[in-house]
Enzyme design. Structure first.
Site, PDB file in Angstrom:
ATOM      1  NE  ARG A  36       5.651 123.284  80.830  1.00 51.17           N
ATOM      2  CZ  ARG A  36       5.742 123.284  79.515  1.00 51.17           C
ATOM      3  NH1 ARG A  36       5.286 124.300  78.818  1.00 51.17           N
ATOM      4  NH2 ARG A  36       6.296 122.272  78.885  1.00 51.17           N
ATOM      5  CE  LYS A 219      10.848 110.240  62.194  1.00 52.83           C
ATOM      6  NZ  LYS A 219      11.274 111.485  61.587  1.00 52.83           N
ATOM      7  N   GLY A 375       8.659 113.738  77.072  1.00 51.42           N
ATOM      8  CA  GLY A 375       7.784 113.737  75.913  1.00 51.42           C
ATOM      9  C   GLY A 375       6.420 113.122  76.111  1.00 51.42           C
ATOM     10  N   GLY A 398      12.234 117.660  76.675  1.00 52.71           N
ATOM     11  CA  GLY A 398      13.587 117.622  76.120  1.00 52.71           C
ATOM     12  C   GLY A 398      14.648 117.505  77.192  1.00 52.71           C
TER      13      GLY A 398
HETATM   14  P1  AMP Z   1       8.192 110.345  70.721  1.00 53.29           P
HETATM   15  O1  AMP Z   1       7.961 111.834  70.649  1.00 53.29           O
HETATM   16  O2  AMP Z   1       9.359 109.881  69.959  1.00 53.29           O
HETATM   17  O3  AMP Z   1       8.123 109.832  72.133  1.00 53.29           O
HETATM   18  O4  AMP Z   1       6.994 109.691  69.932  1.00 53.29           O
HETATM   19  C1  AMP Z   1       5.676 109.810  70.330  1.00 53.29           C
HETATM   20  C2  AMP Z   1       4.808 109.525  69.161  1.00 53.29           C
HETATM   21  O5  AMP Z   1       5.050 108.205  68.729  1.00 53.29           O
HETATM   22  C3  AMP Z   1       3.340 109.633  69.470  1.00 53.29           C
HETATM   23  O6  AMP Z   1       2.811 110.696  68.742  1.00 53.29           O
HETATM   24  C4  AMP Z   1       2.792 108.301  68.983  1.00 53.29           C
HETATM   25  O7  AMP Z   1       1.594 108.433  68.257  1.00 53.29           O
HETATM   26  C5  AMP Z   1       3.881 107.797  68.078  1.00 53.29           C
HETATM   27  N1  AMP Z   1       3.829 106.344  67.890  1.00 53.29           N
HETATM   28  C6  AMP Z   1       3.859 105.395  68.818  1.00 53.29           C
HETATM   29  N2  AMP Z   1       3.723 104.182  68.262  1.00 53.29           N
HETATM   30  C7  AMP Z   1       3.598 104.368  66.948  1.00 53.29           C
HETATM   31  C8  AMP Z   1       3.413 103.511  65.821  1.00 53.29           C
HETATM   32  N3  AMP Z   1       3.322 102.210  65.982  1.00 53.29           N
HETATM   33  N4  AMP Z   1       3.337 104.073  64.614  1.00 53.29           N
HETATM   34  C9  AMP Z   1       3.427 105.400  64.451  1.00 53.29           C
HETATM   35  N5  AMP Z   1       3.593 106.266  65.461  1.00 53.29           N
HETATM   36  C10 AMP Z   1       3.683 105.757  66.694  1.00 53.29           C
END
Ligand code: AMP
Length: 427
Positions: A36, A219, A375, A398
């Site tokens: 950064r 999610k 992210g 974010g």
């Molecule tokens: P996000 O912050 O929503 O982009 O999510 C990232 C996170 O999603 C990472 O920590 C990954 O380990 C998790 N992730 C990706 N695929 C899976 C999965 N199949 N089951 C559980 N966590 C997952």
């Protein structure tokens, strides 16, 4: 009126620059990743080379009061080294008048952590847990009132304002947005912000077709707005990672113990129906690497994504999914990637995400525009060594996510906004 850093005359001017120096520090207060800082250096050097002086401001961490652990004094030496001039330090960002006034062209001053003051964020602090609604409202009103004075003080140090902190561009804080109104004719983006804005425009406004978005992560709930904003814009929408299982379940698939959100099944069905209406090719994982435990050492095997046995959970994209996605990615001219397609933090289940990074690198080499933003996909491409093989890697988690959701970011709007009535009272 918005100015441009390349055409602005900094001769004899003091520039107050909001940067994102929120770097990770170890227990000895040593910087463990200075990305950064390095990304902000071209903007800072430009001011100095143009005959100006610098008042640099940032936050560090999330202190709720003055706390030496979060002092920016820990990074002064490193900033000096990167900038190539000794950087002075103001121990109180609200009492730097004399130091700012004494700055000569070519000199730089770093202000102490802005978030030592509640006014930076404009949120009340120290409210009792059982505070009544009236008390909360009064505290909010009080901090908003003192936020004006706080902002005005920062503005009083300088002749022009530069925002180069994309990481906080989605926050309407004193230093990221409110301060701009004191510089109606002397406000501009730094190079990092300009780069981020151009990258966003390249995908959301000027995408060359076919345009593919790869949305992964854990999610659906955290990516719903992203999916909705992208649907009318893309040709292909790849949905992978943990969030994919909600879609597979919505289609009647068996997903075993995979991550999913039952309450979002109606939204998942709606997104699939709308994709069909809009002629968007929505591609889900067809084959999944499943494990009998959420651990790197778990037993694992590959199964069809809609036939995951009970007791097993989807951890990564399988080979057949990746082959499908490879074709889509290599056939695209613009690709946006947000979110890993598996649990990439565990080596056993990082292969799918690594493959996606490789496909993006190949597409980039073939002339496609590729943006990795928001992210964990940024962490993944960086960890896997692909950051310089794609067109752009965003610095804002974010902020990038909100930009992809189609929101106007306050830090961008404040610079672009027109003339405002509150004139600068600091010259
Ligand atoms: P996000 O912050 O929503 O982009 O999510 C990232 C996170 O999603 C990472 O920590 C990954 O380990 C998790 N992730 C990706 N695929 C899976 C999965 N199949 N089951 C559980 N966590 C997952």
């Amino acid at each position: 009126m918005q100015q441009h850093i390349d055409s602005y005359d900094f001769t004899g001017k003091k520039a107050i620059v909001r940067v994102d120096f929120n770097v990770p520090l170890n227990e000895n207060f040593e910087i463990t990743d200075d990305t950064r800082i390095r990304r902000a250096i071209p903007t800072l050097k430009k001011v100095l080379a143009g005959g100006g002086s610098l008042i640099i401001m940032s936050h560090l961490g999330r202190p709720k009061k003055v706390d030496p652990k979060f002092s920016l004094k820990h990074i002064v030496a490193h900033v000096s080294e990167c900038l190539g001039v000794p950087v002075q330090f103001a121990e109180d960002c609200q009492a730097a008048d004399a130091q700012a006034a004494a700055l000569k062209p070519g000199e730089a001053l770093l202000l102490e952590n802005l978030r030592f003051y509640a006014e930076e964020e404009g949120k009340p602090r120290g409210l009792a847990e059982d505070a009544s609604d009236e008390e909360k409202a009064a505290a909010k009103k009080a901090v908003k009132a003192s936020q004006k004075e706080f902002t005005k003080k920062l503005a009083s140090y300088a002749d022009c304002y530069i925002n180069d902190a994309f990481g906080t561009a989605h926050r309407a804080h004193a230093s990221t947005a409110l301060i701009a109104e004191y510089f109606p004719n002397d406000k501009m983006f730094g190079y990092l912000m300009e780069g981020e804005i151009k990258a966003i425009d390249n995908v959301l406004k000027n995408a060359k077709r076919p345009f593919t978005a790869i949305i992964g992560g854990s999610k659906v709930s955290s990516k719903l707005a992203v999916l909705e904003n992208l649907l009318p814009k893309v040709d292909n929408l790849i949905i992978g990672g943990g969030m994919g299982y909600t879609f597979i379940k919505a289609m009647g698939g068996k997903i075993g113990n995979s991550l999913h959100e039952d309450d979002l099944i109606p939204q998942a069905l709606d997104i699939m129906a709308r994709a069909k209406e809009l002629g968007v090719n929505l591609s889900l994982s067809t084959e999944t690497v499943v494990a009998d435990d959420f651990s790197n050492e778990a037993n694992h095997k590959t199964v069809p994504s809609n036939e995951i046995p009970e007791g097993w959970e989807g951890m990564d994209a399988g080979k057949a999914s990746l082959e499908n996605w490879k074709k889509i990615i290599l056939g695209s001219k613009t690709i946006l990637w947000n979110g890993p397609v598996g649990v990439f933090e565990m080596d056993t289940f990082a292969k799918g995400t690594l493959q996606i990074a490789e496909y993006l690198a190949e597409a980039t080499a073939n002339g496609a525009y590729t943006l990795v933003g928001g992210g964990d996909s940024v962490a993944a491409v960086t960890k896997m060594g692909y950051a310089d093989k794609v067109s752009y890697v965003s610095t804002g988690g974010g902020a990038m996510l909100e930009a992809i959701e189609g929101k106007d970011l306050p830090g961008i709007a404040a610079i672009r906004g027109g003339q405002v009535s509150n004139n600068k009272s600091n010259s």
